[in-house]
Design a protein around this motif. Sequence first.
Motif, PDB file in Angstrom:
ATOM      1  N   TYR A 239       0.824  -1.208   0.000  1.00 14.35           N
ATOM      2  CA  TYR A 239       0.000   0.000   0.000  1.00 14.35           C
ATOM      3  C   TYR A 239       0.859   1.259   0.000  1.00 14.35           C
ATOM      4  O   TYR A 239       0.677   2.164  -0.817  1.00 14.35           O
ATOM      5  CB  TYR A 239      -0.924  -0.036   1.227  1.00 14.35           C
ATOM      6  CG  TYR A 239      -1.852   1.145   1.364  1.00 14.35           C
ATOM      7  CD1 TYR A 239      -3.087   1.153   0.716  1.00 14.35           C
ATOM      8  CD2 TYR A 239      -1.510   2.252   2.149  1.00 14.35           C
ATOM      9  CE1 TYR A 239      -3.951   2.233   0.847  1.00 14.35           C
ATOM     10  CE2 TYR A 239      -2.360   3.324   2.285  1.00 14.35           C
ATOM     11  CZ  TYR A 239      -3.577   3.314   1.631  1.00 14.35           C
ATOM     12  OH  TYR A 239      -4.432   4.392   1.758  1.00 14.35           O
ATOM     13  N   LYS A 243       1.227   4.246  -2.819  1.00 13.85           N
ATOM     14  CA  LYS A 243       0.924   5.630  -2.447  1.00 13.85           C
ATOM     15  C   LYS A 243       2.113   6.547  -2.757  1.00 13.85           C
ATOM     16  O   LYS A 243       1.946   7.671  -3.261  1.00 13.85           O
ATOM     17  CB  LYS A 243       0.573   5.709  -0.966  1.00 13.85           C
ATOM     18  CG  LYS A 243      -0.844   5.289  -0.624  1.00 13.85           C
ATOM     19  CD  LYS A 243      -1.831   6.375  -1.008  1.00 13.85           C
ATOM     20  CE  LYS A 243      -3.214   6.115  -0.451  1.00 13.85           C
ATOM     21  NZ  LYS A 243      -4.164   7.210  -0.777  1.00 13.85           N
ATOM     22  N   SER A 285      -5.864  -3.240  -1.439  1.00 14.59           N
ATOM     23  CA  SER A 285      -5.417  -1.847  -1.360  1.00 14.59           C
ATOM     24  C   SER A 285      -6.288  -0.949  -2.230  1.00 14.59           C
ATOM     25  O   SER A 285      -6.643   0.168  -1.843  1.00 14.59           O
ATOM     26  CB  SER A 285      -3.953  -1.732  -1.800  1.00 14.59           C
ATOM     27  OG  SER A 285      -3.096  -2.409  -0.908  1.00 14.59           O
ATOM     28  N   ARG A 286      -6.658  -1.426  -3.406  1.00 15.88           N
ATOM     29  CA  ARG A 286      -7.513  -0.651  -4.306  1.00 15.88           C
ATOM     30  C   ARG A 286      -8.922  -0.499  -3.725  1.00 15.88           C
ATOM     31  O   ARG A 286      -9.557   0.551  -3.881  1.00 15.88           O
ATOM     32  CB  ARG A 286      -7.600  -1.320  -5.679  1.00 15.88           C
ATOM     33  CG  ARG A 286      -6.283  -1.327  -6.444  1.00 15.88           C
ATOM     34  CD  ARG A 286      -6.420  -2.050  -7.783  1.00 15.88           C
ATOM     35  NE  ARG A 286      -7.154  -1.267  -8.757  1.00 15.88           N
ATOM     36  CZ  ARG A 286      -8.384  -1.495  -9.151  1.00 15.88           C
ATOM     37  NH1 ARG A 286      -9.072  -2.520  -8.650  1.00 15.88           N
ATOM     38  NH2 ARG A 286      -8.972  -0.732 -10.051  1.00 15.88           N
ATOM     39  N   TYR A 288      -9.615  -0.428  -0.585  1.00 16.97           N
ATOM     40  CA  TYR A 288      -9.494   0.440   0.594  1.00 16.97           C
ATOM     41  C   TYR A 288      -9.317   1.903   0.200  1.00 16.97           C
ATOM     42  O   TYR A 288      -9.829   2.805   0.882  1.00 16.97           O
ATOM     43  CB  TYR A 288      -8.301  -0.022   1.435  1.00 16.97           C
ATOM     44  CG  TYR A 288      -8.058   0.794   2.677  1.00 16.97           C
ATOM     45  CD1 TYR A 288      -8.823   0.590   3.828  1.00 16.97           C
ATOM     46  CD2 TYR A 288      -7.054   1.753   2.699  1.00 16.97           C
ATOM     47  CE1 TYR A 288      -8.589   1.340   4.964  1.00 16.97           C
ATOM     48  CE2 TYR A 288      -6.822   2.508   3.830  1.00 16.97           C
ATOM     49  CZ  TYR A 288      -7.588   2.304   4.968  1.00 16.97           C
ATOM     50  OH  TYR A 288      -7.359   3.057   6.087  1.00 16.97           O
ATOM     51  N   SER A 289      -8.590   2.168  -0.885  1.00 12.48           N
ATOM     52  CA  SER A 289      -8.259   3.533  -1.273  1.00 12.48           C
ATOM     53  C   SER A 289      -8.827   3.864  -2.647  1.00 12.48           C
ATOM     54  O   SER A 289      -8.466   3.243  -3.645  1.00 12.48           O
ATOM     55  CB  SER A 289      -6.731   3.697  -1.302  1.00 12.48           C
ATOM     56  OG  SER A 289      -6.357   4.886  -1.966  1.00 12.48           O
ATOM     57  N   THR A 290      -9.682   4.861  -2.712  1.00 11.84           N
ATOM     58  CA  THR A 290     -10.234   5.304  -3.987  1.00 11.84           C
ATOM     59  C   THR A 290      -9.127   5.815  -4.903  1.00 11.84           C
ATOM     60  O   THR A 290      -9.155   5.601  -6.122  1.00 11.84           O
ATOM     61  CB  THR A 290     -11.279   6.418  -3.768  1.00 11.84           C
ATOM     62  OG1 THR A 290     -12.308   5.922  -2.911  1.00 11.84           O
ATOM     63  CG2 THR A 290     -11.896   6.869  -5.086  1.00 11.84           C
ATOM     64  N   GLU A 291      -8.139   6.479  -4.299  1.00 13.34           N
ATOM     65  CA  GLU A 291      -7.007   6.990  -5.075  1.00 13.34           C
ATOM     66  C   GLU A 291      -6.283   5.857  -5.791  1.00 13.34           C
ATOM     67  O   GLU A 291      -5.975   5.941  -6.985  1.00 13.34           O
ATOM     68  CB  GLU A 291      -6.046   7.723  -4.141  1.00 13.34           C
ATOM     69  CG  GLU A 291      -4.880   8.398  -4.838  1.00 13.34           C
ATOM     70  CD  GLU A 291      -4.035   9.186  -3.855  1.00 13.34           C
ATOM     71  OE1 GLU A 291      -4.156  10.427  -3.838  1.00 13.34           O
ATOM     72  OE2 GLU A 291      -3.256   8.556  -3.093  1.00 13.34           O
TER      73      GLU A 291
END
Length: 347
Positions: A239, A243, A285-286, A288-291
């Motif tokens: 993750y 990032k 990870s995707r 969990y995170s919209t980014e």
Amino acid sequence: MGFTLLHQLPSAEEVRKEYPLSEKLTEIKAKRDEEIKAIFRGESKKFLLVIGPCSADHEDPVLEYCHRLKEVAKDVEDQIFIVPRIYTNKPRTTGEGYKGMLHQPDPEKRPNLTEGIYAIRKLHMKVLEETGFSTADEMLYPDNLTYLSDMMIYVAVGARSVENQQHRLVASGIDVPVGMKNPTSGDLGVMLNSIYAGQHGYEFIFREWEVKTDGNPYTHAIMRGSQNKHGQMLANYHYEDLKLLHSLYEKKELLHPAVIVDTNHCNSGKKYKEQLRIAHEVMHSRKYSTELAHFVKGLMVESYLLEGSAKVEEHILGKSITDPCIGWDDTLRLISNIYDYQSQTKY
């Protein structure tokens, strides 16, 4: 000079004339080109899966694998865009060993690059004809590009080639997505410089011509792990790694920010079964995170009919003769897991 001229190789024009792409196949390829570009532009939410054997070593098992993949693709096409890996030239760290179908169309015979050039074109074309899949290959030798560029939908530049000027410049003239792997050192700055280079146009020498390119806006990152100065393998699919890469992308102001995660090589510590767990973590990870859901566009997976690897002389068709791959049952599990996660991911 220490070169002995062996054979004059056929030109791309000669090879394409002997094995031309039909109008129907050209149309299929063009349609798939637009689909994959829409993924990188963020207009399509489909997840890209570049999957197949470490090296395309024999025509028959590769075709069987792609036919199986075609049946799976029908069930997941609303969420996953599948591109088969037809890697026909194999980089070797020391220069020793099997260098792929381009060098040896028959792994048990001496190298013959003229036969190899025709063999790799025929294989890519058969996959397109029989399954409707346009293909992915590695640009190990930039001079090979025009033998296959009318069929390939995805091109990868390897960890040992990503710093090479010619690879960067040639990538800038390719009209489909080109993935730049991080170098074996893991230096993300090197990879990002390669992406920048690929996205801009240049004038340079290519196949005895002075050429001009417009830049390829679909040049992007592939995270494949790295090795430190002690030879220890370090993963970069976590993750925080993704990032960090996203933040570095923003500073570079590159077009269509995107990364593909290579689940094998240094990311798996060359433990091929780890690919299933790594794929699971990346998809989580995707979710969990919209980014990251927008940024991580796909996975690159090494998979074949039979798991593991074998020596050439063992004659086990469908089992990798280079790096070990996951087998078909695990491939089905991996695709199913990706589909479930992709169906639940919010954008």
